[in-house]
Structure formats: structure tokens, C-alpha cells
Design an enzyme around this catalytic site. Structure first.
Site, PDB file in Angstrom:
ATOM      1  N   HIS A 113      -2.838 -16.500  -4.429  1.00 58.13           N
ATOM      2  CA  HIS A 113      -1.806 -16.890  -5.387  1.00 58.13           C
ATOM      3  C   HIS A 113      -0.428 -16.452  -4.917  1.00 58.13           C
ATOM      4  CE1 HIS A 113      -2.871 -12.726  -6.438  1.00 58.13           C
ATOM      5  NE2 HIS A 113      -1.616 -12.612  -6.854  1.00 58.13           N
TER       6      HIS A 113
ATOM      7  N   ARG B 167      -1.166  -8.965   1.384  1.00 60.79           N
ATOM      8  CA  ARG B 167      -0.256 -10.062   1.740  1.00 60.79           C
ATOM      9  C   ARG B 167      -0.859 -10.867   2.875  1.00 60.79           C
ATOM     10  NH1 ARG B 167       3.659  -6.112   2.320  1.00 60.79           N
ATOM     11  NH2 ARG B 167       4.629  -5.630   0.329  1.00 60.79           N
TER      12      ARG B 167
ATOM     13  N   GLU C 277      -5.430 -10.272 -13.278  1.00 60.97           N
ATOM     14  CA  GLU C 277      -4.160 -10.340 -13.987  1.00 60.97           C
ATOM     15  C   GLU C 277      -3.969 -11.710 -14.630  1.00 60.97           C
ATOM     16  OE1 GLU C 277      -1.618  -9.367 -10.691  1.00 60.97           O
ATOM     17  OE2 GLU C 277      -1.251 -11.461 -10.173  1.00 60.97           O
TER      18      GLU C 277
ATOM     19  N   HIS D 139      -5.791 -10.241  -4.421  1.00 58.27           N
ATOM     20  CA  HIS D 139      -6.147  -8.888  -4.853  1.00 58.27           C
ATOM     21  C   HIS D 139      -7.655  -8.686  -4.684  1.00 58.27           C
ATOM     22  CE1 HIS D 139      -2.153  -8.677  -6.411  1.00 58.27           C
ATOM     23  NE2 HIS D 139      -2.373  -9.536  -7.386  1.00 58.27           N
TER      24      HIS D 139
END
Length: 324
Positions: free
Chosen positions: A178, A198, A120, A103
């Protein structure tokens, strides 16, 4: 009209990697197959959750913030974010692995997408035997070497793989490569953002579209933190009938509350809404506005005007307690 603890109608999302645990383990109700995410509290455009209980039923987070302002989200939160609700709350069920992804930071997300970044955290609620996560690199990596690994299909050689079980917790800051592995059910607390790059998707074809999903390998290169860290997993303590620090970041604070009996929580000095995610067991929540129940897989939002609550459970119950 007075504010009170709010439950929301989840938004269920099909995912190529989704399974059935949201239904079979968390007792969610939906008809579709391969539902990978239950968005419990969301202000993301097109995926807004609406209030499910009481006089405010049907209202979105934005409508609530417009109507109640700081009484709903907290005065400081309202000053900082206006009517943009800052957190996105999810349960995620990965039957097969998610794509390897990253991200972008707040700065990069603002520049490229006019969005928040996406810091997150994950709390593992259930994991099949030998289930794994990918979190960061297993060594310091040079950018050019990383690009070669992507081109050669050997990216997993340099990634850090963690075996996981119930209760394991990971903070995923922006820039950290991740992926959630197969057989993992988790609770996710994140900034309100839907921006994901991605990097690798196992050459899968999406049964719904008949095509492979788009990759963002070029955009990811400048978003990645290439350093190795030795503290990927979050260490924490649990104490019965107490709230203990889990993940505290600049973007949200999450504590873990274990209840067996009762605990009183005083939020008089917390200038923020508080979100409870029940990740194990069941409880009763009492406050001035009334009595509410929560079961595993349920989420409730306490507006900033709710300052005192009593939580009661006759079993070992765990709740994630998130605020700004």
C-alpha cells in the site's frame, strides 16, 4: 483520583512527504516544515503522548494503565495487553506520495522485531482532485514475478490504484502492499507498531539527511500477501444520529457516528476504552465527568469507566468511534 475523558498532546513527526494540511486544515500548532503525521494517542517508545487536560495532565498511556488498569482500558484489554496500549491513532498529511510499503503480520513482527504487527485503517478526510492510493495488487501475482517487477522498476504495473475522495475508507491488513498518494489527508487507526518495510521510494533524497531512505525489499518478500482482492475499499452506511459499522477487525472496531442534533451512546457492555476522532464538523460531549468540546482534527479517549455520553452538534459532524 477519578478518570475522565482525556485529550492528549500530539507528537508531530517530520516526513519527507509531509505538507501543511495538519496546520491549515486541522488547526494543529507547530513550527516545523514538512510535518506528515500527528500522533494523537501513542504508546510507541520515544513517541509517547501525554494527557493535555485535567488532573492527569502529563501522564502517559502506560502510566495511566499502571495506575488504573482495567478501569482505564477495560478488564479484558488489560488481561490481553497489560500496560501495552494496543492502538496508535494518527492524522496523516501526504503532500507527495508515501513509499510503497508493507507491514509484517503479528507472527513475523514478533519473530523479527518483538513487536505487534500493523493492521490499520484509513478514513479519507480530504483529497485533492485526482488524488490516489495504492492498495494491494490488480491481479494475482507470483512471488518470483513480483521480485522481477521490483528489480525492473515496473512494480506499479501490478499494483491496484484507487482514486479517492472524502469519506472513502480502506482497511489495510498486514501483508497488503500500500501507499498513500499525494494530496491526501486522512485519519489512521492501527495497532501499536512502528514496523514498516519500504519497497520503493521513488529514488527520493531526504532533504534533512541528504540521503535516500533505507529500503527493506528482501524482508518484504516474505511479508506480502500476493493475492488479488475485489473489495479493497470498505463499503459502509451512514445514518444521522446513529453509530454505524465502519471497520471491524480482530484488532479494533471502528464505527462512524454522524451527528446533527444529539445522540446518546451507552458503553455499559463495552469492556474497552473508546476513542473518538472528529473527522468533520464540531460537537459537544457530555458525561458524568463534565462537558467537553471537539473540533475537526481533535481526538478524545473515553476510559472504560465512562459508560454514558451525549454527543450534540448543530451541523453535520462525523466522528470515528474506535474500541477493542
Amino acid at each position: 483520583m477519578k478518570l475522565y475523558p482525556l485529550k492528549f498532546n500530539p507528537v508531530y513527526s517530520y516526513r519527507i512527504w509531509g505538507g501543511e494540511k495538519l496546520k491549515t486544515v486541522l488547526n494543529k500548532t507547530y513550527e516545523e516544515d514538512s510535518i506528515g503525521e500527528s500522533w494523537e494517542i501513542s504508546d510507541v517508545d520515544g513517541n509517547e503522548t501525554t494527557v493535555a487536560n485535567g488532573d492527569l495532565a502529563g501522564k502517559t498511556l502506560r502510566q495511566l494503565t499502571e495506575q488504573f488498569k482495567g478501569d482505564f482500558v477495560g478488564n479484558k484489554v488489560y488481561e490481553d495487553f497489560g500496560t501495552d496500549f494496543p492502538l496508535l491513532i494518527k492524522f496523516i498529511d501526504a503532500k507527495t506520495p508515501l513509499s510503497i510499503q508493507v507491514h509484517p503480520s503479528n507472527e513475523l513482527a514478533k519473530e523479527r522485531h518483538n513487536s505487534f504487527g500493523k493492521n490499520e485503517m484509513w478514513y479519507i478526510m480530504q483529497a485533492d482532485k485526482d488524488a490516489e492510493l495504492i492498495v494491494g495488487f490488480n491481479q494475482d501475482v507470483e512471488k518470483d514475478a513480483y521480485v522481477k517487477h521490483v528489480e525492473n522498476g515496473t512494480l506499479t504495473d501490478i499494483l491496484n490504484i484507487e482514486k479517492v475522495e472524502r469519506g472513502d475508507t480502506f482497511y489495510i491488513p498486514t501483508g497488503r502492499v500500500h501507499a498513500i498518494g499525494a494530496g491526501v489527508l486522512l485519519a489512521e487507526i492501527q495497532q501499536t507498531s512502528n514496523i514498516t518495510y519500504r519497497i520503493y521510494d521513488y529514488n527520493r533524497v531526504d532533504a534533512k539527511t541528504g540521503e535516500m531512505r533505507e529500503l527493506h525489499t528482501d524482508m518484504a518478500v516474505d511479508a506480502i500477501d500476493y493475492k488479488f482482492y475485489d473489495d479493497y475499499e470498505t463499503a459502509y452506511e451512514v445514518e444521522t444520529n446513529a453509530s454505524k459499522k465502519l471497520v471491524h477487525s480482530p484488532y479494533f472496531k471502528t464505527n462512524i457516528v454522524e451527528i446533527n442534533g444529539e445522540i446518546n451512546r451507552d458503553y455499559t457492555n463495552t469492556d474497552s476504552f473508546v476513542i473518538y476522532m472528529c473527522v468533520e464538523g464540531a460537537l459537544k460531549l457530555e458525561c458524568e465527568a463534565g462537558i467537553y468540546t471537539m473540533n475537526t482534527g481533535e481526538t478524545i479517549l473515553l476510559p472504560a469507566t465512562t459508560t454514558n455520553v451525549k454527543l450534540t452538534s448543530s451541523e453535520n459532524t462525523r466522528v470515528l468511534e474506535a474500541s477493542l
